[in-house]
Design a protein around this motif. Structure first.
Motif, mmCIF file in Angstrom:
data_model
loop_
_atom_site.group_PDB
_atom_site.id
_atom_site.type_symbol
_atom_site.label_atom_id
_atom_site.label_comp_id
_atom_site.label_asym_id
_atom_site.label_seq_id
_atom_site.Cartn_x
_atom_site.Cartn_y
_atom_site.Cartn_z
ATOM 1 N N HIS A 54 -8.895 -6.164 -3.768
ATOM 2 C CA HIS A 54 -7.354 -6.298 -2.741
ATOM 3 C C HIS A 54 -8.114 -6.333 -1.581
ATOM 4 C CE1 HIS A 54 -3.622 -5.006 -1.091
ATOM 5 N NE2 HIS A 54 -3.205 -5.501 -2.255
ATOM 6 N N ARG A 55 -7.085 -7.073 -0.785
ATOM 7 C CA ARG A 55 -7.499 -7.394 0.537
ATOM 8 C C ARG A 55 -6.959 -6.372 1.757
ATOM 9 N NH1 ARG A 55 -5.254 -12.565 -0.234
ATOM 10 N NH2 ARG A 55 -3.685 -12.270 1.326
ATOM 11 N N GLY A 56 -6.253 -5.478 1.077
ATOM 12 C CA GLY A 56 -5.957 -4.157 1.977
ATOM 13 C C GLY A 56 -4.349 -4.360 2.276
#
Ligand code: MG
Length: 372
Positions: free
Chosen positions: A166-168
């Motif tokens: 996940h990119r955050g």
């Protein structure tokens, strides 16, 4: 399958006010987080904390991991700490929710049998509005809308992979899971599973804790007294004619002593010897109702009442049967409970052992205390 728990507690919680973050503020006598940790008794817990809270966290008895700048980074730190430990399921929980029930944990774990993830939620039942500057500016269709809660439960390997990828910026772990294509079942949440957000939430949580079911406590007691010369014995407060007496510092009422110890035991408050030391001459020849009254008094002071008790006397003689009803009545009178909450019964030991040889009498007792 092994289930572990990650409690995210690194946040600073600015809306609550106060000197310390909300998850460290006291609730019913202990930090909010201690309630959350207790809710998962028996499961390994990784507590993800802010570095400033390390000293506060050390006494909690769980594994500590330092969190990241945002919630999802903190959860990932917790997941990485569990990687390779053999954990197959993980419950990810928000440390500001102290009132997780065992039933909810059970529903989540069960849902993981058939889904990658499962999270508690409550269907929205109130009408939903939009508002601008305190004026209603529109309504929102509530059909299909849910209020999300934690813990959110996942099979471990897929949620670890999802967080790593996940990119955050995710609001919760369900968002991370869905971004990775995992299916997340909605499990019935609980109104009592509050997220402490505003100062008034603490009073609500304390009220829920106070009313949360009953506290049931069980204690056992065991006592033995040897026979000596005499013409009667005291058993459960009743004078029973016999061709021997019982030897003891007090009146040697073995049944009442076992019962008294059962009550102290239920309260985790020691035993007769602690409260009435045999070395103290003032208890010499004392009538044992003093001990029993003291134990019941401690129970009352702690908010407990006796739900029932059961005393078993072990002897060949004297015969207990003819006196059992009087013993029940006398114990009930001393403890100020109904007689049907008190059981007195007896058994022989088939002439085996010290009771079988009529060297003495043994007694066992169980007491149940209830606080509601
Ligand atoms: Mg004794």
């Amino acid at each position: 399958m092994t289930t572990a728990v990650i409690i995210a507690a690194a946040g600073r919680g600015s809306r609550m006010g106060g000197e310390v973050p909300k998850q460290w503020q006291p609730l019913a006598g202990k930090p909010v987080l201690a309630h959350a940790i207790a809710a998962f008794a028996g499961l390994p817990v990784v507590l993800v904390i802010h570095p400033d809270d390390r000293a506060r966290a050390e006494g909690l008895g769980v594994r500590l991991v330092l969190g990241g700048a945002a919630r999802d980074a903190s959860v990932l730190a917790g997941l990485e700490a569990l990687a390779g430990t053999g954990v197959t399921r993980v419950l990810i929980h928000d440390g500001a929710r102290p009132l997780v029930s065992r039933a909810l944990i059970g529903r989540l774990v069960e849902a993981l049998e058939t889904h990658d993830g499962a999270a508690p939620a409550l269907a929205v039942t109130d009408a939903l509005w939009r508002g601008t500057d305190g004026i209603v500016s529109g309504t929102v269709d509530r059909a299909g809308l849910y209020r999300a809660q934690t813990p959110q439960a996942f099979r471990f390997a897929p949620i670890l992979a999802a967080h790593r990828a996940h990119r955050g910026g995710a609001l919760d772990d369900v968002q991370v899971a869905r971004a990775a294509g995992l299916d997340v079942a909605i499990v019935e949440g609980e109104e009592t599973n509050l997220k402490l957000t505003w100062p008034g939430d603490f009073a609500r949580a304390e009220a829920i804790l106070r009313g949360q079911g009953m506290d049931v406590r069980l204690g056992n007691g065991y006592d033995v007294h040897a026979f000596c010369a005499g013409d009667h014995v005291w058993l459960c407060g009743v004078k029973v004619p016999h061709d021997k007496a019982l030897l003891g510092h007090s009146d040697a009422d073995v049944g009442m002593h076992a019962l008294t110890d059962a009550i102290y035991g239920a309260l985790a408050m020691g035993d007769i010897g602690r409260h009435f030391p045999p070395s103290d001459p003032q208890w010499k020849g004392a009538a044992s109702h003093i001990f029993l009254t003291h134990a019941i008094g401690l129970a009352t002071e702690a908010g407990y009442r006796l739900a029932n008790c059961d005393v078993t006397l072990v002897c060949e003689r004297p015969k207990i049967g003819p006196h059992a009803a009087d013993m029940q009545a006398e114990l009930a009178r001393i403890m100020r409970v109904e007689a049907d909450r008190v059981s007195v019964k007896a058994t022989t030991s088939e002439r085996l052992g010290f009771t079988g040889r009529e060297e003495g009498i043994a007694a066992l007792a169980t007491a149940t205390l209830v606080r509601s």
